[in-house]
Design a protein around this motif. Structure first.
Motif, PDB file in Angstrom:
ATOM      1  N   LEU A   1       0.822  -1.209   0.000  1.00 43.05           N
ATOM      2  CA  LEU A   1       0.000   0.000   0.000  1.00 43.05           C
ATOM      3  C   LEU A   1       0.857   1.260   0.000  1.00 43.05           C
ATOM      4  CD1 LEU A   1      -2.852  -0.997   2.491  1.00 43.05           C
ATOM      5  CD2 LEU A   1      -2.982  -0.847   0.003  1.00 43.05           C
ATOM      6  N   THR A   2       2.007   1.203   0.670  1.00 47.82           N
ATOM      7  CA  THR A   2       2.907   2.353   0.679  1.00 47.82           C
ATOM      8  C   THR A   2       3.428   2.650  -0.719  1.00 47.82           C
ATOM      9  OG1 THR A   2       3.586   1.901   2.953  1.00 47.82           O
ATOM     10  CG2 THR A   2       5.054   3.278   1.629  1.00 47.82           C
ATOM     11  N   PHE A   3       3.826   1.613  -1.435  1.00 46.70           N
ATOM     12  CA  PHE A   3       4.298   1.814  -2.805  1.00 46.70           C
ATOM     13  C   PHE A   3       3.142   2.207  -3.729  1.00 46.70           C
ATOM     14  CE2 PHE A   3       7.981  -0.565  -1.286  1.00 46.70           C
ATOM     15  CZ  PHE A   3       9.009   0.148  -1.881  1.00 46.70           C
ATOM     16  N   GLY A   4       1.943   1.716  -3.429  1.00 43.91           N
ATOM     17  CA  GLY A   4       0.788   2.150  -4.198  1.00 43.91           C
ATOM     18  C   GLY A   4       0.515   3.633  -4.000  1.00 43.91           C
TER      19      GLY A   4
ATOM     20  N   ILE B   1       1.092  10.736  -9.709  1.00 47.90           N
ATOM     21  CA  ILE B   1       0.004  11.284 -10.525  1.00 47.90           C
ATOM     22  C   ILE B   1      -0.372  12.674 -10.027  1.00 47.90           C
ATOM     23  CG2 ILE B   1      -2.400  10.955 -11.214  1.00 47.90           C
ATOM     24  CD1 ILE B   1      -1.975   7.961 -10.987  1.00 47.90           C
ATOM     25  N   LYS B   2      -0.357  12.858  -8.703  1.00 44.15           N
ATOM     26  CA  LYS B   2      -0.702  14.157  -8.134  1.00 44.15           C
ATOM     27  C   LYS B   2       0.258  15.243  -8.598  1.00 44.15           C
ATOM     28  CE  LYS B   2      -0.835  16.597  -3.700  1.00 44.15           C
ATOM     29  NZ  LYS B   2      -0.644  16.474  -2.231  1.00 44.15           N
TER      30      LYS B   2
ATOM     31  N   MET C   1      -5.746  -1.098 -22.787  1.00 41.67           N
ATOM     32  CA  MET C   1      -4.671  -0.425 -23.509  1.00 41.67           C
ATOM     33  C   MET C   1      -3.761   0.367 -22.575  1.00 41.67           C
ATOM     34  SD  MET C   1      -4.839  -1.000 -26.880  1.00 41.67           S
ATOM     35  CE  MET C   1      -4.318   0.389 -27.869  1.00 41.67           C
ATOM     36  N   ILE C   2      -4.311   0.982 -21.543  1.00 40.65           N
ATOM     37  CA  ILE C   2      -3.484   1.808 -20.668  1.00 40.65           C
ATOM     38  C   ILE C   2      -2.745   0.982 -19.622  1.00 40.65           C
ATOM     39  CG2 ILE C   2      -4.920   3.845 -20.981  1.00 40.65           C
ATOM     40  CD1 ILE C   2      -6.201   3.343 -18.307  1.00 40.65           C
ATOM     41  N   THR C   3      -2.975  -0.328 -19.577  1.00 43.91           N
ATOM     42  CA  THR C   3      -2.192  -1.151 -18.653  1.00 43.91           C
ATOM     43  C   THR C   3      -0.712  -1.152 -18.999  1.00 43.91           C
ATOM     44  OG1 THR C   3      -2.643  -3.145 -19.975  1.00 43.91           O
ATOM     45  CG2 THR C   3      -4.136  -2.683 -18.132  1.00 43.91           C
ATOM     46  N   MET C   4      -0.380  -0.846 -20.244  1.00 43.74           N
ATOM     47  CA  MET C   4       1.029  -0.888 -20.651  1.00 43.74           C
ATOM     48  C   MET C   4       1.871   0.142 -19.915  1.00 43.74           C
ATOM     49  SD  MET C   4       1.104   0.893 -24.405  1.00 43.74           S
ATOM     50  CE  MET C   4       0.573   2.585 -24.647  1.00 43.74           C
ATOM     51  N   TYR C   5       1.244   1.206 -19.381  1.00 43.04           N
ATOM     52  CA  TYR C   5       2.013   2.242 -18.707  1.00 43.04           C
ATOM     53  C   TYR C   5       2.602   1.749 -17.388  1.00 43.04           C
ATOM     54  CZ  TYR C   5       0.335   5.486 -22.214  1.00 43.04           C
ATOM     55  OH  TYR C   5       0.080   6.109 -23.415  1.00 43.04           O
ATOM     56  N   THR C   6       2.129   0.623 -16.891  1.00 46.31           N
ATOM     57  CA  THR C   6       2.769   0.026 -15.725  1.00 46.31           C
ATOM     58  C   THR C   6       4.204  -0.355 -16.054  1.00 46.31           C
ATOM     59  OG1 THR C   6       0.636  -0.866 -14.980  1.00 46.31           O
ATOM     60  CG2 THR C   6       2.621  -1.815 -14.017  1.00 46.31           C
ATOM     61  N   GLY C   7       4.404  -0.989 -17.189  1.00 49.58           N
ATOM     62  CA  GLY C   7       5.753  -1.359 -17.603  1.00 49.58           C
ATOM     63  C   GLY C   7       6.628  -0.152 -17.870  1.00 49.58           C
ATOM     64  N   VAL C   8       6.028   0.908 -18.420  1.00 48.02           N
ATOM     65  CA  VAL C   8       6.790   2.130 -18.676  1.00 48.02           C
ATOM     66  C   VAL C   8       7.277   2.732 -17.360  1.00 48.02           C
ATOM     67  CG1 VAL C   8       6.652   4.466 -19.591  1.00 48.02           C
ATOM     68  CG2 VAL C   8       5.571   2.590 -20.830  1.00 48.02           C
TER      69      VAL C   8
ATOM     70  N   LEU D   1       1.022  -1.780  -9.439  1.00 51.27           N
ATOM     71  CA  LEU D   1      -0.259  -2.255  -9.950  1.00 51.27           C
ATOM     72  C   LEU D   1      -1.420  -1.647  -9.170  1.00 51.27           C
ATOM     73  CD1 LEU D   1       0.600  -6.028 -10.519  1.00 51.27           C
ATOM     74  CD2 LEU D   1       0.890  -4.107 -12.063  1.00 51.27           C
ATOM     75  N   LEU D   2      -1.270  -1.535  -7.849  1.00 51.78           N
ATOM     76  CA  LEU D   2      -2.338  -0.939  -7.042  1.00 51.78           C
ATOM     77  C   LEU D   2      -2.532   0.533  -7.403  1.00 51.78           C
ATOM     78  CD1 LEU D   2      -1.605  -2.475  -3.514  1.00 51.78           C
ATOM     79  CD2 LEU D   2      -3.415  -3.119  -5.121  1.00 51.78           C
ATOM     80  N   GLY D   3      -1.442   1.239  -7.638  1.00 52.01           N
ATOM     81  CA  GLY D   3      -1.558   2.634  -8.040  1.00 52.01           C
ATOM     82  C   GLY D   3      -2.247   2.784  -9.381  1.00 52.01           C
ATOM     83  N   ASP D   4      -1.959   1.866 -10.297  1.00 52.84           N
ATOM     84  CA  ASP D   4      -2.579   1.950 -11.620  1.00 52.84           C
ATOM     85  C   ASP D   4      -4.052   1.575 -11.586  1.00 52.84           C
ATOM     86  OD1 ASP D   4      -0.418   2.910 -12.975  1.00 52.84           O
ATOM     87  OD2 ASP D   4       0.339   0.958 -13.567  1.00 52.84           O
TER      88      ASP D   4
END
Length: 284
Positions: free
Chosen positions: A42-45, A52-53, A103-110, A139-142
């Motif tokens: 949760l901390t890393f999320g 994003i903020k 489609m926007i799941t790819m930004y996790t890898g980026v 992943l939790l953040g995304d």
């Protein structure tokens, strides 16, 4: 005997400091407990949310992109494919919702690849935390990004005339299933983020995988009109199973077969790509 040391400042001799005094000062308090796996994740999320903020432009792809997709496909193809834009909207909106989020799941890898280039991962590896916590945190953040995209998509759809027969419950069930699958699917991009050398490479490989999955599916048209050899791929495409499940849930039904296929694909993606990701992370 305990050792002593003396220091001088501007010729004034200070009181001697014993080894016991230094030890009591440095380790006088109890060592804080090791954070749990959930707490670390949760901390890393939260770290991903803070990014994003501070860079709100990251939300462009989950706000402007879904709106553009709904408007473009509904008014360009609705009359030709379904006879009216309103009728086509009832069919295509759940599909475009699936496509936009997948489609926007790819930004996790980026994001993973960017942190590697900055050296942030070297710091993570030295922390006394649960090893997968940084990856799970991404992943939790995304998931927040996926939720924003879904909310934007449904709002635009309702304004345009989309009326889900399943009501609020059906919509929430469909979105929840989509979020679960997207979380599982994102493990594939964490693997590419660790494997590839630059974020451009991650985006290139991701698009090469995502475009066939998105467009060779039942998102835009009924597979019954396709050639037999293409139907074989479309009907076994995980995106097709997800789209069918979300579509039926929002229409007020309960498709156990499609839900089972979607969750099964999600579990398989997590087991395969999650395992590879952690091996790469431990060896990176």
């Amino acid at each position: 005997m305990s050792g002593t040391s003396t220091t001088q400042t501007r010729g004034e001799e200070l009181a001697p400091v014993t080894t016991e005094d230094l030890t009591a000062l440095l380790v006088g308090g109890e060592r804080p407990p090791r954070p749990s796996a959930l707490s670390a994740s949760l901390t890393f999320g939260w770290r991903a949310v803070l990014k994003i903020k501070h860079v709100p432009e990251q939300l462009f792809d989950v706000t402007a992109f879904p709106i553009m997709m709904v408007l473009m496909y509904t008014y360009l193809f609705g009359g030709a494919l379904a006879g009216s834009t309103t009728a086509y909207l009832q069919f295509v909106l759940p599909g475009i919702l699936v496509m936009s989020v997948v489609m926007i799941t790819m930004y996790t890898g980026v994001s993973v690849n960017t942190d590697i280039e900055k050296g942030v991962f070297d710091r993570f590896r030295t922390l006394p935390i649960w090893r997968p916590a940084p990856m799970v945190g991404y992943l939790l953040g995304d998931v927040l990004r996926y939720t924003v995209a879904s909310a934007v998509m449904m709002t635009v759809g309702l304004v345009m005339g989309f009326r889900p027969a399943g009501g609020v419950v059906g919509v929430l069930a469909g979105v929840a299933l989509l979020l679960v699958f997207s979380f599982c699917f994102s493990w594939a991009w964490t693997m590419f983020g660790l494997m590839l050398r630059s974020e451009k490479s991650v985006m290139g490989v991701s698009m090469m995988v995502l475009f066939p999955l998105a467009f060779l599916s039942n998102i835009f048209v009924d597979p019954a009109t396709m050639p037999g050899w293409l139907q074989a791929f479309v009907n076994n495409n995980p995106v097709s199973h997800l789209t069918s499940a979300v579509r039926v849930l929002m229409d007020g039904g309960w498709p156990p077969t499609e839900i089972a296929w979607t969750l099964g694909w999600g579990a398989a993606l997590t087991a395969v790509f999650g395992t590879i990701t952690m091996r790469l992370y431990n060896r990176k």
